[in-house]
Design an enzyme around this catalytic site. Structure first.
Site, PDB file in Angstrom:
ATOM      1  N   GLU A 186       9.182  15.592  15.698  1.00 13.36           N
ATOM      2  CA  GLU A 186       9.877  15.566  14.404  1.00 13.36           C
ATOM      3  C   GLU A 186       9.508  16.808  13.605  1.00 13.36           C
ATOM      4  O   GLU A 186       8.322  17.088  13.424  1.00 13.36           O
ATOM      5  CB  GLU A 186       9.382  14.354  13.603  1.00 13.36           C
ATOM      6  CG  GLU A 186      10.299  13.188  13.652  1.00 13.36           C
ATOM      7  CD  GLU A 186       9.850  12.073  12.726  1.00 13.36           C
ATOM      8  OE1 GLU A 186       8.652  11.732  12.719  1.00 13.36           O
ATOM      9  OE2 GLU A 186      10.703  11.545  12.021  1.00 13.36           O
ATOM     10  N   ILE A 187      10.506  17.535  13.115  1.00 13.24           N
ATOM     11  CA  ILE A 187      10.210  18.765  12.362  1.00 13.24           C
ATOM     12  C   ILE A 187       9.723  18.408  10.958  1.00 13.24           C
ATOM     13  O   ILE A 187       8.782  18.972  10.444  1.00 13.24           O
ATOM     14  CB  ILE A 187      11.457  19.663  12.277  1.00 13.24           C
ATOM     15  CG1 ILE A 187      11.980  19.969  13.681  1.00 13.24           C
ATOM     16  CG2 ILE A 187      11.150  20.960  11.509  1.00 13.24           C
ATOM     17  CD1 ILE A 187      13.370  20.593  13.707  1.00 13.24           C
ATOM     18  N   ARG A 206      18.700  16.673   3.491  1.00  8.74           N
ATOM     19  CA  ARG A 206      18.318  15.673   2.476  1.00  8.74           C
ATOM     20  C   ARG A 206      16.786  15.610   2.412  1.00  8.74           C
ATOM     21  O   ARG A 206      16.120  15.596   3.443  1.00  8.74           O
ATOM     22  CB  ARG A 206      18.900  14.313   2.890  1.00  8.74           C
ATOM     23  CG  ARG A 206      18.464  13.158   2.036  1.00  8.74           C
ATOM     24  CD  ARG A 206      19.117  11.888   2.560  1.00  8.74           C
ATOM     25  NE  ARG A 206      18.701  10.704   1.877  1.00  8.74           N
ATOM     26  CZ  ARG A 206      18.415   9.547   2.481  1.00  8.74           C
ATOM     27  NH1 ARG A 206      18.549   9.434   3.785  1.00  8.74           N
ATOM     28  NH2 ARG A 206      18.038   8.504   1.787  1.00  8.74           N
ATOM     29  N   GLU A 225       9.132   0.966  11.198  1.00  3.44           N
ATOM     30  CA  GLU A 225      10.203   1.968  11.076  1.00  3.44           C
ATOM     31  C   GLU A 225       9.501   3.298  11.292  1.00  3.44           C
ATOM     32  O   GLU A 225       8.842   3.817  10.399  1.00  3.44           O
ATOM     33  CB  GLU A 225      10.847   1.825   9.694  1.00  3.44           C
ATOM     34  CG  GLU A 225      12.221   2.425   9.612  1.00  3.44           C
ATOM     35  CD  GLU A 225      12.141   3.883   9.266  1.00  3.44           C
ATOM     36  OE1 GLU A 225      12.112   4.695  10.218  1.00  3.44           O
ATOM     37  OE2 GLU A 225      12.093   4.203   8.075  1.00  3.44           O
ATOM     38  N   LYS A 253       0.855  -1.195   0.000  1.00  2.00           N
ATOM     39  CA  LYS A 253       0.000   0.000   0.000  1.00  2.00           C
ATOM     40  C   LYS A 253       0.887   1.240   0.000  1.00  2.00           C
ATOM     41  O   LYS A 253       1.499   1.578   1.015  1.00  2.00           O
ATOM     42  CB  LYS A 253      -0.923   0.016   1.229  1.00  2.00           C
ATOM     43  CG  LYS A 253      -1.999   1.091   1.095  1.00  2.00           C
ATOM     44  CD  LYS A 253      -2.604   1.486   2.407  1.00  2.00           C
ATOM     45  CE  LYS A 253      -2.177   2.804   2.965  1.00  2.00           C
ATOM     46  NZ  LYS A 253      -1.857   3.946   2.138  1.00  2.00           N
ATOM     47  N   PRO A 254       0.974   1.922  -1.154  1.00  2.00           N
ATOM     48  CA  PRO A 254       1.738   3.174  -1.166  1.00  2.00           C
ATOM     49  C   PRO A 254       0.953   4.279  -0.485  1.00  2.00           C
ATOM     50  O   PRO A 254      -0.246   4.146  -0.248  1.00  2.00           O
ATOM     51  CB  PRO A 254       1.892   3.470  -2.662  1.00  2.00           C
ATOM     52  CG  PRO A 254       0.761   2.765  -3.325  1.00  2.00           C
ATOM     53  CD  PRO A 254       0.352   1.618  -2.446  1.00  2.00           C
ATOM     54  N   CYS A 309      13.097  10.331   8.242  1.00  3.70           N
ATOM     55  CA  CYS A 309      12.971   9.918   9.658  1.00  3.70           C
ATOM     56  C   CYS A 309      14.313  10.017  10.365  1.00  3.70           C
ATOM     57  O   CYS A 309      14.355  10.061  11.592  1.00  3.70           O
ATOM     58  CB  CYS A 309      12.482   8.482   9.753  1.00  3.70           C
ATOM     59  SG  CYS A 309      10.944   8.228   8.905  1.00  3.70           S
ATOM     60  N   GLY A 328       6.465   4.928   8.866  1.00  2.87           N
ATOM     61  CA  GLY A 328       5.621   6.117   9.042  1.00  2.87           C
ATOM     62  C   GLY A 328       5.715   6.612  10.471  1.00  2.87           C
ATOM     63  O   GLY A 328       6.709   6.357  11.168  1.00  2.87           O
TER      64      GLY A 328
HETATM   65  C1  SIN Z   1      13.417   7.395   6.095  1.00  2.50           C
HETATM   66  O1  SIN Z   1      13.255   8.575   6.121  1.00  2.50           O
HETATM   67  O2  SIN Z   1      12.832   6.690   6.894  1.00  2.50           O
HETATM   68  C2  SIN Z   1      14.309   6.696   5.122  1.00  2.50           C
HETATM   69  C3  SIN Z   1      15.625   7.291   4.993  1.00  2.50           C
HETATM   70  C4  SIN Z   1      16.662   6.341   4.442  1.00  2.50           C
HETATM   71  O3  SIN Z   1      16.406   5.174   4.176  1.00  2.50           O
HETATM   72  O4  SIN Z   1      17.786   6.795   4.282  1.00  2.50           O
END
Ligand code: SIN
Length: 502
Positions: free
Chosen positions: A405-406, A301, A273, A195-196, A307, A251
């Site tokens: 988280e910003i 980035r 994750e 599921k995207p 995350c 997420g």
């Molecule tokens: C993420 O933002 O969860 C993935 C970043 C990554 O795999 O480098």
């Protein structure tokens, strides 16, 4: 000029996605064919840089999900019986075909996600590296022979695929995160219902079609796209199905918690994750230029939407001014703009809601005494979703930004005095995904590395991701690891065999 639409890019994919016509972009990929969603409804996908509609894709419901699970369940029974070498060969073929379309796949990511084209190209290369890695890894799912405790017995362990894996993929890396999960699952002998995110379903649709052309049997890889209002119906169907053995989700921690609760009744394997709140510490012995370079990589980035983004920058008092000056110079040199424009390295945030969150976090911080060194606002000449790359100092733990988280291009900096204080500040969070620190003191490297609470640690390095290394967190940043030799273990069960009478 007419707005660029997804189909304009998809057309350029040629043979690798021949069936993905404009009509089929409105259809669901289940059982190896593009078919109407049960409701026949569609939802709109937007370009975050312009808010123009770029595609209409199927809005699938519970019935579609159940059909996808049933197809996946049937397909997995045969897929797990072929040899690992045969599975590897299919994955290698998919890899070659994805390489053929890599440039157009990157264009599609820029269109749906907004990231600058160079970053989209890097994402595609990163995503493809997982397909290659897990194609090779599939032949290395080894068991164990264990010395038996009793005479006449032999004891051993074999590893078997868990079954059908549901993969819930985020919008920030719509291609790489799908490929990181799907390649591991397929390599292990599982089938997939993916599921995207509703924001970025298009690259997943291309990947589904290329995987089909690459030889994945019908039903092995199914795609469930749905609009935001349908998400709870779709995810309930996933979490409550007894035919799904595994859910892998990337997420927010809040949604991860919800999925964990929903999967409790059917006791599913979970990989989560989740969110992060990465500290980035610059100690006085650090090379400031290296630390600044690392900060740009770890913070900016994907315009801060990762995350593992540095969320709290902690700098030792004696080098504070020098670091802030050098970082500010680099941040002022970043180019914010639309992802297809030349030289752009910072794109829009994904939605107006994301912009509101960053705006609110910055205003909370400034109301409590933070000082904006550069940025700190939206560039509305560019559009509604463009936040200026920003540096903020005078941070303190009362500010929301130090706990949340910003997910935007804002670098908040706190001054500290000694190592113990830095470690205490760094660990003062319920998250434990990535951390970074910069030092040239070898003893300090080991001391700090062993005390920082996280799953991923960059030492004198701000770019840490690769297919060969384990990605995942501790504390409320989640469970399990993706990528690397460890990633495939998330998709296999251990079976212990005890042979007696020998
Ligand atoms: C993420 O933002 O969860 C993935 C970043 C990554 O795999 O480098």
């Amino acid at each position: 000029m007419a707005a660029l639409r997804a189909v304009d890019i998809v057309k350029k994919l040629g043979n690798q996605a021949a069936r993905l016509t404009e009509g089929n972009l409105r259809k669901a990929f289940v059982g190896g064919v593009w078919r109407d969603a049960h409701s026949k409804k569609t939802f709109l996908v937007y370009n975050p840089a312009t808010w123009e509609v770029i595609a209409e894709v199927p809005d699938m419901n519970k019935d579609d999900v159940l059909e996808a699970i049933s197809e996946a369940h049937t397909a997995q029974k045969s897929w797990c019986r072929i040899t690992a070498k045969e599975r590897a060969s299919v994955l290698k073929n998919c890899h070659t075909r994805l390489l053929d379309v890599k440039d157009h796949l990157a264009e599609l990511i820029t269109l749906e996600q907004g990231k600058p084209l160079v970053e989209a190209q890097a994402e595609v290369a990163y995503g493809l590296s997982f397909v290659e890695w897990f194609a090779e890894e599939s032949s290395r799912v080894y068991g164990d022979i264990i010395p038996a405790p009793i005479k006449g017995q032999r004891t051993l362990v074999i590893k078997q695929p868990v079954g059908v894996a549901a993969l819930i993929v985020p919008w920030n890396f719509p291609c790489a995160m799908l490929l990181r999960k799907a390649s591991a699952a397929l390599a292990a002998g599982c089938s997939v219902v993916a599921k995207p995110s509703e924001e970025t379903p298009l690259s997943a649709m291309v990947i589904a079609e290329v995987f089909a052309q690459g030889g994945t049997p019908p039903g092995l890889f199914n795609l469930v796209t749905c609009s935001r209002p349908q998400i709870s119906e779709v995810s309930d169907a996933i979490c409550t199905s007894n035919d799904i053995s595994k859910v892998s989700f990337t997420g927010s921690t809040a949604v991860g918690r919800l999925l964990m609760r929903n999967c409790a009744d059917s006791i599913k394997r979970l990989s989560l994750e989740l969110g992060g709140n990465a500290p980035l510490i610059v100690f006085k012995s650090a090379d400031v230029e290296t630390a600044v370079k690392g900060t740009i990589a770890a913070k900016f980035r994907n315009t801060g939407q990762t995350c593992i983004a540095a969320n709290r920058i902690l700098v030792q008092d004696v080098i504070f001014d020098e670091y802030v000056e050098q970082l500010t110079k680099k941040v002022k040199g970043l180019k914010l703009g639309k992802g297809f424009d030349t030289g752009v390295n910072q794109g829009p945030l994904i939605t107006p809601k994301a912009i509101d969150k960053v705006t609110q976090l910055v205003s909370d911080a400034t109301s409590k005494g933070a000082e904006i060194i550069t940025g700190g606002n939206i560039d509305d000449q560019l559009g509604t979703c463009f936040y200026r790359p920003s540096v903020i100092t005078n941070m303190d733990p009362s500010m929301d930004m130090t706990h949340e988280e910003i997910f935007g291009p804002v670098a908040p900096i706190t001054k500290f005095h000694d190592e113990d204080e830095a470690i205490a500040l760094a660990n003062n969070t319920s998250y434990g995904l990535a951390s970074y620190f910069f030092t040239n003191d070898l003893r300090q490297s080991w001391r700090v590395a062993e005390q920082i609470e996280c799953g991923i640690l960059g030492i004198n390095e701000g770019a840490v991701s690769a297919a060969s290394v384990p990605f995942g967190g501790i504390k409320q940043s989640g469970l399990g690891r993706e990528g690397s030799k460890y990633g495939i273990n998330e998709y296999v069960d251990i079976k212990y065999l005890c042979i007696g009478g020998l």
